[in-house]
Design a protein around this motif. Structure first.
Motif, PDB file in Angstrom:
ATOM      1  N   ILE A  32       0.835  -1.199   0.000  1.00 55.00           N
ATOM      2  CA  ILE A  32       0.000   0.000   0.000  1.00 55.00           C
ATOM      3  C   ILE A  32       0.873   1.255   0.000  1.00 55.00           C
ATOM      4  CG2 ILE A  32      -1.731   1.335   1.259  1.00 55.00           C
ATOM      5  CD1 ILE A  32      -2.768  -1.246  -0.086  1.00 55.00           C
ATOM      6  N   SER A  33       1.916   1.267   0.805  1.00 54.13           N
ATOM      7  CA  SER A  33       2.787   2.452   0.875  1.00 54.13           C
ATOM      8  C   SER A  33       3.480   2.699  -0.464  1.00 54.13           C
ATOM      9  CB  SER A  33       3.831   2.286   1.984  1.00 54.13           C
ATOM     10  OG  SER A  33       4.824   1.334   1.642  1.00 54.13           O
ATOM     11  N   GLU A  34       3.933   1.638  -1.105  1.00 55.08           N
ATOM     12  CA  GLU A  34       4.636   1.794  -2.376  1.00 55.08           C
ATOM     13  C   GLU A  34       3.717   2.348  -3.463  1.00 55.08           C
ATOM     14  OE1 GLU A  34       7.726   1.647  -3.037  1.00 55.08           O
ATOM     15  OE2 GLU A  34       8.468   0.793  -1.161  1.00 55.08           O
ATOM     16  N   VAL A  42       6.318  11.923   0.407  1.00 52.33           N
ATOM     17  CA  VAL A  42       6.146  11.226   1.669  1.00 52.33           C
ATOM     18  C   VAL A  42       5.303  12.031   2.653  1.00 52.33           C
ATOM     19  CG1 VAL A  42       7.346  10.416   3.750  1.00 52.33           C
ATOM     20  CG2 VAL A  42       8.217   9.809   1.490  1.00 52.33           C
ATOM     21  N   LYS A  43       5.537  13.329   2.730  1.00 57.19           N
ATOM     22  CA  LYS A  43       4.826  14.166   3.693  1.00 57.19           C
ATOM     23  C   LYS A  43       3.322  14.089   3.482  1.00 57.19           C
ATOM     24  CE  LYS A  43       4.672  18.891   5.532  1.00 57.19           C
ATOM     25  NZ  LYS A  43       5.230  20.274   5.422  1.00 57.19           N
ATOM     26  N   GLN A  44       2.884  14.158   2.229  1.00 61.56           N
ATOM     27  CA  GLN A  44       1.459  14.074   1.927  1.00 61.56           C
ATOM     28  C   GLN A  44       0.978  12.633   2.004  1.00 61.56           C
ATOM     29  OE1 GLN A  44       0.402  14.897  -2.126  1.00 61.56           O
ATOM     30  NE2 GLN A  44      -1.780  15.071  -1.711  1.00 61.56           N
ATOM     31  N   GLY A  45       1.800  11.709   1.512  1.00 62.88           N
ATOM     32  CA  GLY A  45       1.404  10.307   1.450  1.00 62.88           C
ATOM     33  C   GLY A  45       1.218   9.658   2.808  1.00 62.88           C
ATOM     34  N   LEU A  46       1.908  10.162   3.816  1.00 57.98           N
ATOM     35  CA  LEU A  46       1.825   9.579   5.158  1.00 57.98           C
ATOM     36  C   LEU A  46       0.392   9.599   5.681  1.00 57.98           C
ATOM     37  CD1 LEU A  46       3.129   8.399   7.674  1.00 57.98           C
ATOM     38  CD2 LEU A  46       3.722  10.728   8.393  1.00 57.98           C
ATOM     39  N   HIS A  51      -4.747   6.713   6.939  1.00 65.08           N
ATOM     40  CA  HIS A  51      -6.195   6.620   6.795  1.00 65.08           C
ATOM     41  C   HIS A  51      -6.589   5.364   6.022  1.00 65.08           C
ATOM     42  CE1 HIS A  51      -6.427  11.245   7.377  1.00 65.08           C
ATOM     43  NE2 HIS A  51      -6.689  10.625   8.505  1.00 65.08           N
ATOM     44  N   PHE A  52      -5.808   5.046   4.997  1.00 61.43           N
ATOM     45  CA  PHE A  52      -6.114   3.897   4.152  1.00 61.43           C
ATOM     46  C   PHE A  52      -5.992   2.608   4.958  1.00 61.43           C
ATOM     47  CE2 PHE A  52      -5.727   0.744   0.864  1.00 61.43           C
ATOM     48  CZ  PHE A  52      -6.456   1.249  -0.209  1.00 61.43           C
ATOM     49  N   ILE A  53      -4.893   2.462   5.711  1.00 61.22           N
ATOM     50  CA  ILE A  53      -4.676   1.254   6.508  1.00 61.22           C
ATOM     51  C   ILE A  53      -5.718   1.151   7.619  1.00 61.22           C
ATOM     52  CG2 ILE A  53      -3.089   0.112   8.110  1.00 61.22           C
ATOM     53  CD1 ILE A  53      -2.329  -0.186   5.168  1.00 61.22           C
ATOM     54  N   GLU A  67     -16.270  -0.127  -4.695  1.00 62.62           N
ATOM     55  CA  GLU A  67     -15.402   0.779  -5.456  1.00 62.62           C
ATOM     56  C   GLU A  67     -15.543   2.208  -4.958  1.00 62.62           C
ATOM     57  OE1 GLU A  67     -15.836   2.281  -9.806  1.00 62.62           O
ATOM     58  OE2 GLU A  67     -14.498   0.538  -9.909  1.00 62.62           O
ATOM     59  N   ASN A  68     -16.766   2.612  -4.620  1.00 57.32           N
ATOM     60  CA  ASN A  68     -16.982   3.970  -4.119  1.00 57.32           C
ATOM     61  C   ASN A  68     -16.225   4.210  -2.817  1.00 57.32           C
ATOM     62  OD1 ASN A  68     -18.529   4.830  -6.219  1.00 57.32           O
ATOM     63  ND2 ASN A  68     -20.434   5.011  -5.087  1.00 57.32           N
ATOM     64  N   GLN A  69     -16.250   3.229  -1.913  1.00 56.62           N
ATOM     65  CA  GLN A  69     -15.529   3.363  -0.639  1.00 56.62           C
ATOM     66  C   GLN A  69     -14.030   3.513  -0.880  1.00 56.62           C
ATOM     67  OE1 GLN A  69     -16.996  -0.309   1.130  1.00 56.62           O
ATOM     68  NE2 GLN A  69     -18.173   0.852   2.661  1.00 56.62           N
ATOM     69  N   LEU A  70     -13.521   2.721  -1.804  1.00 57.32           N
ATOM     70  CA  LEU A  70     -12.095   2.769  -2.118  1.00 57.32           C
ATOM     71  C   LEU A  70     -11.712   4.103  -2.749  1.00 57.32           C
ATOM     72  CD1 LEU A  70      -9.297   1.530  -2.450  1.00 57.32           C
ATOM     73  CD2 LEU A  70     -10.109   0.420  -4.530  1.00 57.32           C
ATOM     74  N   LEU A  71     -12.462   4.536  -3.743  1.00 61.28           N
ATOM     75  CA  LEU A  71     -12.135   5.783  -4.446  1.00 61.28           C
ATOM     76  C   LEU A  71     -12.269   6.994  -3.540  1.00 61.28           C
ATOM     77  CD1 LEU A  71     -13.747   5.118  -7.948  1.00 61.28           C
ATOM     78  CD2 LEU A  71     -11.330   4.985  -7.317  1.00 61.28           C
ATOM     79  N   GLN A  72     -13.184   6.916  -2.584  1.00 60.75           N
ATOM     80  CA  GLN A  72     -13.326   8.023  -1.645  1.00 60.75           C
ATOM     81  C   GLN A  72     -12.068   8.174  -0.799  1.00 60.75           C
ATOM     82  OE1 GLN A  72     -16.643   7.692   1.064  1.00 60.75           O
ATOM     83  NE2 GLN A  72     -16.852   9.908   1.229  1.00 60.75           N
TER      84      GLN A  72
END
Length: 352
Positions: A32-34, A42-46, A51-53, A67-72
């Motif tokens: 997921i991180s990659e 990294v600063k924004q991706g953190l 939230h994703f995990i 799909e809607n939950q994922l794209l949100q």
């Protein structure tokens, strides 16, 4: 360069940033991180990663999501095909691998949306398989170390730098080595103003020796952007607004938007009204609220937003009830996955 691996490993252990995906051997979290960090700093991706995990802690949870939950959850990261590929790969892990992440480079590479770089990163970091990773940071480090003028965006360049990466790889600690190489490129061997005096492997750098480090890496292509003029119609009545889901193979597939008119050049409000023709009843006002430019990697979007409000007792033409248009209550609009261009403007466009 026989002691190169040990030098950068020691430097990384002392200077590497503490990031959650570096404090785990869980291949799912590394994956997921990659994917998130492919097009994100990294600063924004953190924040996105955390939230994703939290929302999808494992492949099973991700596979079960809509799909809607994922794209949100992916809103703002762009390149939404990455999110859809994550979804498909998670389903493959659940259905074909009993929910267990594949443990070899070759098997990982078969998952949807995973290329050689990501497969090598997961295999080396999570499972200790000797595989070098070559991302943008590593290309920069290698091109300067060897003062290699081969373009990194050509096939011969990719083969050359992969060979160099194999030569430097620490086969006993491939995961740590790969992370050290990426971190060296991110913190020290920066694109502009590299911190050469702080570089632990400066003695090996041929470009620095000749003070030519900023000339590398070499690229053969220049990014050219296609220009598009988009006109979004905010059509509201009785506290509801029309939205539609993008289903065509274009940018933002799977996300929501407002009804759209695309033109080949800049068009005024009068021009848009004429294009709508009889769809707009007499007395219906079309008001342009604002306009802005939005850059994607290969496209430059000139987006205009128009507010169209129908009185409660005036029937809206059938024109606006086609193409899978949906009427959504204004208070529920925020719950839909929109492109960042629209999402950041929702508070101005829609009033609950």
């Amino acid at each position: 360069m026989t002691n190169f691996p040990s030098i950068i490993r020691k430097w990384y252990q002392k200077n590497g940033r503490h990031l959650p995906w570096r404090e785990t051997n869980d291949p799912y979290k590394i994956w997921i991180s990659e994917i998130i960090l492919q097009q994100t700093q990294v600063k924004q991706g953190l924040n996105y990663y955390q939230h994703f995990i939290s929302k999808f802690p494992d492949a099973q949870a991700l596979a079960n999501a809509s799909e809607n939950q994922l794209l949100q959850q992916w809103q703002g990261l762009g390149y939404y095909s990455r999110a859809r590929n994550l979804h498909l790969a998670a389903k493959t892990i659940v259905t074909e691998h009993n929910g267990l992440f594949p443990q070899t480079y070759k098997k990982i590479l078969k998952l949807k949306g995973i290329g050689p770089y990501t497969a090598a990163a997961i295999a080396s970091i999570a499972f200790g398989e000797p595989r070098p990773v070559v991302d943008g940071n590593v290309y920069r480090v290698l091109s300067r170390l060897f003062m290699a003028g081969i373009p990194i965006d050509r096939t011969e360049g990719k083969k050359y730098f992969e060979k160099r990466a194999w030569e430097l790889l620490d086969h006993n600690n491939p995961g740590t080595h790969n992370q050290a190489m990426m971190e060296l490129g991110a913190l020290i061997c920066r694109p502009a103003s590299p911190l050469c005096r702080e570089c632990p492997v400066l003695v090996f750098c041929k470009a620095a020796a000749q003070e030519k480090q900023t000339l590398f890496p070499v690229r053969s292509k220049k990014i050219s952007r296609k220009k598009r003029w988009l006109h979004f119609l905010i059509i509201s009545q009785n506290g509801q607004t029309v939205v539609q889901k993008r289903i065509e193979n274009d940018i933002w597939k799977g996300l929501y938007q407002f009804p759209l008119i695309e033109t080949k050049k800049y068009s005024s409000s009068d021009t848009i009204r004429k294009k709508l023709g009889k769809a707009l009843s007499d007395g219906i006002i079309i008001e342009k609220t604002h306009q802005e430019k939005y850059l994607l990697t290969h496209q430059e979007l000139d987006a205009s937003f128009y507010n169209i409000v129908w009185p409660k007792n005036v029937v809206i033409p059938q024109t606006f009830n086609q193409l899978k248009n949906e009427w959504i209550k204004n208070e529920n609009i925020q719950g839909l996955p929109f492109p960042q261009l629209i999402q950041k403007n929702l508070s101005k466009l829609i009033k609950p």
